[in-house]
Scaffold this motif. Structure first.
Motif, PDB file in Angstrom:
ATOM      1  N   GLU A 184     -27.230 -20.331 -65.196  1.00  0.00           N
ATOM      2  CA  GLU A 184     -28.101 -21.629 -64.251  1.00  0.00           C
ATOM      3  C   GLU A 184     -27.557 -20.669 -62.794  1.00  0.00           C
ATOM      4  OE1 GLU A 184     -23.942 -21.618 -65.284  1.00  0.00           O
ATOM      5  OE2 GLU A 184     -25.490 -21.204 -66.264  1.00  0.00           O
ATOM      6  N   ARG A 185     -27.513 -19.245 -62.453  1.00  0.00           N
ATOM      7  CA  ARG A 185     -27.269 -19.145 -61.163  1.00  0.00           C
ATOM      8  C   ARG A 185     -28.559 -19.527 -59.650  1.00  0.00           C
ATOM      9  NH1 ARG A 185     -25.675 -12.391 -59.634  1.00  0.00           N
ATOM     10  NH2 ARG A 185     -24.877 -13.386 -57.215  1.00  0.00           N
ATOM     11  N   ARG A 231     -20.484 -25.220 -60.260  1.00  0.00           N
ATOM     12  CA  ARG A 231     -21.494 -25.802 -60.527  1.00  0.00           C
ATOM     13  C   ARG A 231     -21.552 -27.089 -61.987  1.00  0.00           C
ATOM     14  NH1 ARG A 231     -18.560 -22.925 -64.148  1.00  0.00           N
ATOM     15  NH2 ARG A 231     -18.463 -22.379 -66.279  1.00  0.00           N
ATOM     16  N   THR A 256     -29.471 -26.180 -54.375  1.00  0.00           N
ATOM     17  CA  THR A 256     -28.587 -26.728 -53.856  1.00  0.00           C
ATOM     18  C   THR A 256     -29.420 -26.354 -52.196  1.00  0.00           C
ATOM     19  OG1 THR A 256     -27.328 -25.264 -53.873  1.00  0.00           O
ATOM     20  CG2 THR A 256     -26.518 -27.395 -54.650  1.00  0.00           C
ATOM     21  N   GLN A 270     -20.790 -13.203 -62.666  1.00  0.00           N
ATOM     22  CA  GLN A 270     -21.475 -13.907 -62.175  1.00  0.00           C
ATOM     23  C   GLN A 270     -23.380 -13.813 -61.950  1.00  0.00           C
ATOM     24  OE1 GLN A 270     -20.604 -16.175 -59.619  1.00  0.00           O
ATOM     25  NE2 GLN A 270     -18.338 -15.791 -60.938  1.00  0.00           N
ATOM     26  N   ASP A 274     -25.609 -27.491 -67.787  1.00  0.00           N
ATOM     27  CA  ASP A 274     -24.597 -26.043 -67.312  1.00  0.00           C
ATOM     28  C   ASP A 274     -24.321 -26.355 -69.019  1.00  0.00           C
ATOM     29  OD1 ASP A 274     -22.842 -25.012 -66.910  1.00  0.00           O
ATOM     30  OD2 ASP A 274     -21.029 -25.939 -66.749  1.00  0.00           O
ATOM     31  N   VAL A 332     -25.801 -30.676 -62.271  1.00  0.00           N
ATOM     32  CA  VAL A 332     -26.841 -29.583 -63.225  1.00  0.00           C
ATOM     33  C   VAL A 332     -26.506 -29.110 -64.598  1.00  0.00           C
ATOM     34  CG1 VAL A 332     -27.782 -27.117 -63.133  1.00  0.00           C
ATOM     35  CG2 VAL A 332     -27.317 -28.425 -61.231  1.00  0.00           C
ATOM     36  N   LEU A 346     -19.640 -21.807 -55.062  1.00  0.00           N
ATOM     37  CA  LEU A 346     -21.291 -22.527 -55.876  1.00  0.00           C
ATOM     38  C   LEU A 346     -21.023 -22.412 -57.296  1.00  0.00           C
ATOM     39  CD1 LEU A 346     -23.586 -24.296 -56.003  1.00  0.00           C
ATOM     40  CD2 LEU A 346     -24.849 -21.867 -55.400  1.00  0.00           C
ATOM     41  N   ALA A 347     -20.565 -21.542 -57.794  1.00  0.00           N
ATOM     42  CA  ALA A 347     -20.553 -21.399 -59.373  1.00  0.00           C
ATOM     43  C   ALA A 347     -18.880 -22.223 -59.843  1.00  0.00           C
ATOM     44  CB  ALA A 347     -20.206 -19.350 -59.463  1.00  0.00           C
ATOM     45  N   LEU A 356     -29.099 -22.981 -59.643  1.00  0.00           N
ATOM     46  CA  LEU A 356     -28.190 -23.181 -58.799  1.00  0.00           C
ATOM     47  C   LEU A 356     -28.828 -23.731 -57.470  1.00  0.00           C
ATOM     48  CD1 LEU A 356     -24.508 -22.572 -60.857  1.00  0.00           C
ATOM     49  CD2 LEU A 356     -25.385 -25.008 -59.625  1.00  0.00           C
ATOM     50  N   LYS A 357     -28.962 -22.064 -57.089  1.00  0.00           N
ATOM     51  CA  LYS A 357     -28.903 -22.123 -55.420  1.00  0.00           C
ATOM     52  C   LYS A 357     -30.401 -22.679 -55.330  1.00  0.00           C
ATOM     53  CE  LYS A 357     -26.906 -17.071 -55.373  1.00  0.00           C
ATOM     54  NZ  LYS A 357     -27.306 -15.918 -55.021  1.00  0.00           N
TER      55      LYS A 357
END
Length: 365
Positions: free
Chosen positions: A46-47, A101, A54, A41, A108, A106, A97-98, A50-51
């Motif tokens: 892109e972590r 993704r 969103t 994780q 990827d 988004v 969320l992961a 992503l947060k």
């Protein structure tokens, strides 16, 4: 706890076999692989994006819609992810969320190649491409969940075990390619659709299932059947589906990370739109160009597939080495001989082995 894990290795990769009641099994799996889940994780490039995407606005709306559709349509598999998070002591919403993704629009990246052949023998072959940092955490996982058919998958810890290759107790084998959908729909996440696919009872059931169970994002499935030798590629993206079954006489087909069969494909950004997906699509098209030059006039064998998948990079093959501007490497190559019912596994460390497919599916090394 009504669950049990056995650990071994195959072709230099860790292999976990977990048995028991669904919730207990995934909770134990989360506890057992906490360190690997945390590492994977933390390595997701892109972590943070992503947060941020969103947290509000259109990204928040898409995530809310896709999450609701996922949990309503696939409560058992949402519970698997919830139990995995609980066992690891992690936030379920972070893991969800992961896992979504690729379902919220988004970018990827690109990764993975599938080859298929149907002639006097049938084959399905898969390159699993991922970030070099994931090498060492990526593994095989066999699920022997009470009431389910057994399945063995390649697994990235922290993800629902569904987005790579799968070999099931129904004699079905498939590889999966990521498809970057630019405008997702309000439908379940693709990992959850793919997880449910693992319980389809035969080839026709699997194709019908994908035609009738849309996903928000996109996957391409290259599916083979050990019972009949039938092979098909199914593209499923943002509610659109196209299936192409290989003819029974010497047919070859391939798939990378762009849609090939769906008209006006939803992986294309609108004209004039600036998006990283354009460059990613070019990378996928480059592998496709290499594969388009292949002409296996004679019946191919396992070594022929290995030469293409892990023998050389583009333009001579599609092996990825994270060299230059390419961020990914081929972590594992699998070639399944559907006729002989064997699977050949080659890992990035250079180790290889061949197993009876039945043993592989049931977790017998």
């Amino acid at each position: 706890m009504n669950a049990h894990i056995d650990e071994s290795t195959v072709a230099g990769l860790k292999w976990l076999v977990i048995s028991g009641e669904r919730t207990a099994a995934f909770s134990l799996l989360g506890e057992y692989t906490l360190e690997a889940i945390t590492s994977v994780q933390n390595e997701l490039p892109e972590r943070e994006g992503l947060k941020s995407f969103t947290r509000s606005g259109v990204g928040h709306r898409i995530l809310t819609d896709v999450s609701a559709a996922t949990e309503q349509t696939y409560p058992h598999y949402a519970e698997e992810l919830r139990a995995l998070a609980s066992g690891a002591g992690l936030d379920y919403r972070d893991l969800l969320l992961a896992n979504l993704r690729g379902d919220i629009g988004v970018d990827d990246g690109t990764g993975c190649t599938d080859l298929a052949w149907r002639g006097s023998r049938s084959f399905v072959a898969h390159n699993e491409d991922g970030a070099p940092a994931l090498n060492g955490h990526f593994m095989f996982l066999t699920l022997r969940i009470d009431g389910d058919m057994p399945v063995t998958v390649q697994w990235y810890p922290g993800f629902l075990p569904a987005n790579t290759i799968a070999a099931t107790g129904a004699g079905l084998v498939w590889g999966i390619n990521h498809i970057q959908v630019t405008t997702p729909i309000a439908a379940p996440g693709r990992h959850f659709v793919a997880r449910a696919l693992q319980q389809c009872t035969d080839f026709d059931h699997a194709l019908d299932y994908l035609r009738t169970h849309p996903s928000a994002g996109g996957f391409a499935y290259t599916i083979g059947d050990t019972t009949t030798g039938r092979v098909a590629i199914v593209e499923s993206a943002a509610g659109r589906v196209a299936a192409r079954e290989l003819a029974p006489e010497s047919a070859f087909e391939w798939h990378t990370n762009h849609l090939r069969f769906i008209p006006d494909p939803p992986d294309l950004a609108p004209a004039g739109t600036a998006t990283a997906n354009l460059g990613q699509r070019e990378e996928s098209l480059g592998r496709g160009k290499t594969l388009d030059t292949l002409d296996p006039v004679l019946e191919p064998n396992v070594n022929w597939f290995k030469r293409i998948l892990c023998g050389a990079p583009v333009p001579d093959g599609v092996h990825r080495t994270a060299a230059g501007s390419d961020p990914l490497q081929t972590l594992c190559t699998t070639v399944t001989n559907l006729t002989d019912k064997t699977i050949s596994i080659n890992s990035a460390c250079g180790s290889s082995t061949t197993l009876r497919l039945e043993d592989f599916t049931h977790g017998r090394s």
